[in-house]
Structure formats: C-alpha cells, structure tokens
Design an enzyme around this catalytic site. Structure first.
Site, PDB file in Angstrom:
ATOM      1  N   GLU A 173      33.440  38.513  41.882  1.00 57.11           N
ATOM      2  CA  GLU A 173      34.519  39.387  42.283  1.00 57.11           C
ATOM      3  C   GLU A 173      33.993  40.111  43.399  1.00 57.11           C
ATOM      4  O   GLU A 173      34.478  41.328  43.397  1.00 57.11           O
ATOM      5  CB  GLU A 173      35.570  39.824  41.209  1.00 57.11           C
ATOM      6  N   GLU A 190      38.785  33.044  35.263  1.00 58.99           N
ATOM      7  CA  GLU A 190      39.534  34.010  34.737  1.00 58.99           C
ATOM      8  C   GLU A 190      41.006  34.138  35.001  1.00 58.99           C
ATOM      9  O   GLU A 190      41.239  34.044  36.340  1.00 58.99           O
ATOM     10  CB  GLU A 190      39.176  35.445  35.009  1.00 58.99           C
TER      11      GLU A 190
END
Length: 354
Positions: A181, A285
């Site tokens: 991320e 995720e």
C-alpha cells in the site's frame, strides 16, 4: 489493511504480529495493538464516488499473460495454476490462539487455508517457522518497511540479509509482500511520507530482491501490492510509478474493502486491467463490511462471481478477524450464519480449489 496495521506508539515490536522468532504463537488481540485511522481510508477512485455493490460484469482486457516474458513460470516459487485460486487468510479471532482459530476454520469450511498471512515489523526477525500453519499452506509474509533512506544508504543491508536467510530456512515456497500500500498516505514507506520519491521505492524493492537472491532465498515469490486506489489521487502518486519491473515481481497484489459499498470491480479492476496481461493477480487483503440486511453475504457472493470472471486471479487472502481496533466492523466472515454459509460455498467451489 488500508489505514490500519499500524503499531501503537510505545508497543514493543515483539508484541506485534511477529513475536520475533516464534512464528504465530497466538493471534489473540494482536490487531488490537495496531493504531488505525479510518478517516484515511480512501473511498474514491481519482475523486469519483465509490460505486455501489453490484454483480460482477465480464471485463474486457487483453488475454491473461499475453505480455508475460515466460508464461510457464508465472508466480515464481509459488506458481500460478490456471483456473485455480488459492484461498487463505490473515486469521485473528478474539479469544483464540492461532492454532485454535485454524482448527475452527477447518471445521467450518471442511478445508484448510492455502495461504497463511502473517505481518512483521521492519526490525523483526522474519519467521523460519509458523506455529499452527497447515502443512499444505503457503506463507504470505507482509513485511513493513522503513523510510527509503534507511535502505538506500546501505545501512540496512545486514538486516535484509539476515531476513533473507530466515525466510530461506523456512524451506518452503513463501510469498513476500514488502512495503504494501505504498500509494497510500498512511505508512512511513509511502511516497507521500518520502517526499514523493516513487523511484526511491522502486530502488528499495530491487535492492531487497538482489540481497535475497545473493543469500540463496530462491524459495521467495515477490508480491508487489498497492492499495486499490491512490491517496492522494495525484499524478505523481499513481500506482504504476511504484512498479519495480516485471523481472522483480512474481505476483501483483492489491488491498480492497467495501467500506463505502464499493463493488469488487471498483476495488480490483484498476489493478487487474493494468497487470493481468503479464502477471498473476493476488487479492492480498479483502473483507466484507456489514452494511445492514443481507449486504455482507450479498457482497461475498458478488466477490466469488467476480473472481470466477477474472482468470488471472490466482490467490485471495481474506482479512478474517474481529480484533481490529479501528473499526466496529468484524471482518471475520462468520458474523452472520448467512454470510458464513455463502463463504463456505465459495471456499468449496472449484474456482477456489487451488
């Protein structure tokens, strides 16, 4: 998780999802040690309001892996298998040790997870064993990063080499997701926190891979894993600016949650469209928020259909927890009998039998 997975100030790194050298001895309450800021979770793509959940639609893209250098070696040491998606999780259930949680999920689903997701801080010793991991499961090690200069200066070379040797000593194919991320604003390894130096991230990623290769860690499959959208949504912070290059990446991952009723296509198609022609895709995720009524099971059902229509997706890793302190939402799939039943149906399908 977006805007989460951040350690509370003053919490010893030995208490945060690494338990250095012990593997996952107990997952109980560990996510509760991570500070999170839900307000940082972007719910838009380039300023466009998030789409409402809807059944997945077929996506028109180039044929999967049409641009792959060697389609026969997709995925590296953790190979992509056509038509199959490995289904695993980050698993942390309140009141249960990790082995107890694994046992519960085996009983509920009639199968073991194929991917075991664990998190480690940058200074932690990476695992050479993971207690309670099913025998046929593949470890997915998410390794936090420092600010880029700690790597670019060479000051971390010994730490990286030691980490490489420990992962090598796991003696099994392992997925490594370093500095995930990076296109968000919530981690110290983001471009936002490193003076917009996206090239610095690329150089760090390549340096890590070179050191791991030099240490003989050939069992590692490298996962490059941006967030589903970029925050801030500015040109310099586009996800492709962080891409290390095909020769350094084995799997392209992506994080995404339906925090604002985003559909699976809204969350994952930007990455799928950009990279599925040359790399297998892993949803590293994902979780379904309960927005009331049948929304949770409906979204899981839509997600299952979505993966069925995206042949380059070779892995899905659920955020299966009720211990995340930033959200009242329990991301575990069994908060409702109906959502548990739909998840079990997904887990038992041929598409998720990888």
């Amino acid at each position: 998780m977006t805007a989460g997975n951040r350690r509370a100030p003053g919490v010893s790194r030995r208490n945060v999802l690494g338990l250095a050298g012990l593997g996952v001895a107990s997952a109980t309450g560990l996510l509760g040690l991570w500070k999170a800021a839900a307000r940082d979770s972007p719910a838009t793509v380039s300023g466009t309001p998030a789409a409402s959940a809807a059944p997945a639609a077929p996506l028109v893209t180039p044929a999967p892996f049409a641009q792959a250098t060697d389609p026969g070696k997709l995925g590296g040491s953790v190979p992509f298998v056509a038509g199959k998606a490995m289904l695993g999780s980050y698993l942390s259930l309140d009141g249960k040790s990790y082995p107890e949680a694994v046992k519960l999920r085996r009983e509920q689903l009639g199968r073991d997870q194929r991917i075991t997701h664990v998190f480690y801080a940058w200074p932690d010793r990476l695992p050479n064993r993971i207690e309670g991991m099913p025998k046929k499961s593949v470890p997915l090690v998410s390794w936090r990063a420092p600010r880029y200069q700690k790597i670019l200066s060479g000051a971390s070379d010994d730490l990286i080499a030691a980490a490489a040797r420990r992962i090598r000593d796991l003696g099994r194919p392992t997925l490594l997701r370093w500095g995930w991320e990076m296109n968000g604003r919530w981690y110290e390894w983001s471009g936002f926190e490193n003076k917009q130096d996206t090239e610095g991230y690329v150089t760090c990623f390549r340096r890590l891979r070179q050191i791991f290769d030099d240490e003989g860690a050939g069992n590692v499959s490298w996962v490059w894993s941006p967030n589903w959208n970029s925050a801030p949504p500015e040109a310099w912070n586009r996800m492709d600016a962080y891409y290390p290059g095909d020769e350094y990446v084995d799997w392209v991952g992506v994080s995404g949650y339906n925090l604002s009723r985003e559909s699976p296509a809204t969350l994952f198609d930007p990455v799928y469209t950009a990279y599925s022609a040359r790399k297998p895709i892993m949803i590293t995720e994902v979780g379904a928020k309960d927005h009331g009524g049948t929304s949770k099971e409906d979204w899981i059902r839509d997600f299952s259909a979505y993966v069925g229509q995206r042949p380059a997706i070779g892995g899905v890793v659920w955020f299966d927890t009720d211990t995340h302190d930033a959200y009242s939402e329990h991301w575990r799939f069994d908060t409702r009998p109906e959502s548990a039943a739909v998840y079990r149906e997904m887990a038992g399908s041929d598409r998720f039998s990888g």
